[in-house]
Design an enzyme around this catalytic site. Structure first.
Site, PDB file in Angstrom:
ATOM      1  N   HIS A 252       5.687  11.502   1.904  1.00  0.00           N
ATOM      2  CA  HIS A 252       6.581  10.508   1.348  1.00  0.00           C
ATOM      3  C   HIS A 252       7.363  10.984   0.233  1.00  0.00           C
ATOM      4  CE1 HIS A 252       8.032   6.421   0.133  1.00  0.00           C
ATOM      5  NE2 HIS A 252       7.839   6.300   1.238  1.00  0.00           N
ATOM      6  N   GLU A 307       4.609   4.952   8.109  1.00  0.00           N
ATOM      7  CA  GLU A 307       5.148   5.260   9.548  1.00  0.00           C
ATOM      8  C   GLU A 307       3.919   5.409  10.613  1.00  0.00           C
ATOM      9  OE1 GLU A 307       8.097   7.883   9.859  1.00  0.00           O
ATOM     10  OE2 GLU A 307       9.598   6.714   8.732  1.00  0.00           O
TER      11      GLU A 307
END
Length: 361
Positions: A252, A307
């Site tokens: 991320h 995700e």
């Protein structure tokens, strides 16, 4: 000093949320999400993000009723959706419908009321256009159902089971707000001109549509589908790493530790183990992938992001990839509207400088 993409530039001060990437912490109004998400409903946390306090019983009933009222789309908005071609994407249909809310009856309401109306309307718009794309008749919203249950009802025409509701609601609560991301910034820039809330949310939706921001985590689904079973996890992932492929769902831009949202989604998936083969595979695969990433990319701090488990949960409730980003928007409308309201409380129009690097004659 020029920072491309405004990276690390502080553009606003906010009381809505804080994202501490090095600590792996996400707070809504100063409270860690792991203290909020398991204990409160979508409606309660929406109220908390909008107002900074949790609702009492009367306030909760009020916001629940206002969200239900927001499900009744104005006639002209319904008419626009009726004439839009089915080929129009869900995000384009959503953007078009929301922009049409900028009429006198809506814009003269207090902005807090407008925010609730839009939050109630977005799931209805998404479900209505999705069913048109599938060649199915629209399903009327059910005022006796909660926000999350009604969304699934309008999509599928049947009541979801308890596990499906819990899984989706956990995801929605975790993605309501996440600091000054691209779509939220777009909303604040638009509202800073003293434009209207519908215009600000239209800007946010247009930004969310971009694959670099709100793109559906279809790559995670493709990976898990390719793996197929537990025995294939290591050889397939190892081969991808050896060939320099990126493993989607890991790493991320902000979080340098585990994404706190993925931790809560993992816990929800773990609580459902044995009920869905897809979730079982996702939980097993995550452990092996993190182990392989630490071997092949030491020091990179590549942990599971939101995700990964979002894709697993969406697949488990049989939500197709084209609904991922619209469903993300069903949640993020809470943060977008909260930021727009906050911007107007101490407003200065955004006007950053640009640096000319072309030739001079």
């Amino acid at each position: 000093m020029f920072n491309k993409g405004l990276k690390d530039v502080i553009a606003v001060q906010t009381k809505i949320a804080s994202v501490e990437g090095n600590l792996g912490e996400l707070r809504y109004r100063g409270v860690l999400i792991n203290e909020l998400i398991p204990s409160y409903s979508f409606e309660e946390i929406a109220y908390f993000i909008w107002h900074g306090v949790l609702p009492d019983d009367i306030e909760l009933r009020s916001i629940e009723n206002k969200l239900i009222n927001g499900r009744q789309l104005p006639f002209h908005v319904q008419s626009i959706l009726d004439v839009l071609p089915a080929e129009i994407s869900l995000m384009d249909a959503l953007r078009t419908a929301i922009s049409a809310f900028a009429h006198t009856h809506f814009s003269t309401k207090p902005i807090q009321e407008q925010a609730i109306i839009l939050a109630g309307a977005i799931p209805v718009i998404v479900a209505k256009h999705y069913r048109k794309q599938q060649g199915l008749p629209a399903i009327a919203p059910n005022p006796n159902l909660s926000h999350t249950v009604n969304y699934l009802w309008m999509l599928n025409g049947e009541l979801p089971n308890e596990q499906q509701v819990e899984a989706l609601e956990t995801y929605l609560k975790l993605t309501m707000e996440h600091g000054l991301n691209a779509a939220t910034f777009a909303a604040r820039v638009t509202i800073s001109t003293e434009s209207d809330l519908a215009a600000a949310i239209t800007s946010a939706i247009g930004t969310m549509k971009g694959p670099l921001h709100g793109g559906a985590p279809s790559g995670v689904i493709e990976l898990l589908e390719e793996i197929g079973n537990q025995e294939n996890i290591k050889p397939i992932v190892e081969k991808k790493l050896q060939e320099g492929e990126r493993i989607l769902g890991f790493g991320h831009r902000i979080y340098k530790t585990e994404d706190p949202r993925s931790i809560l989604l993992r816990e929800k998936c773990a609580s459902m183990l044995g009920s869905d083969e897809w979730l079982d595979l996702a939980v097993l695969a995550e452990k092996e992938i993190i182990n392989l990433l630490s071997q092949y990319k030491p020091g990179r701090k590549l942990y599971t992001n939101v995700e990964y488990y979002a894709a697993a949960i969406m697949q488990s409730i049989e939500m197709p990839p084209e609904l991922f980003t619209p469903t993300f928007s069903v949640a993020r409308i809470i943060g977008w509207t909260a930021h727009a309201i906050e911007q107007l409380q101490d407003n200065t129009i955004f006007r950053p400088k640009s640096e000319y690097i072309g030739t001079k004659v």
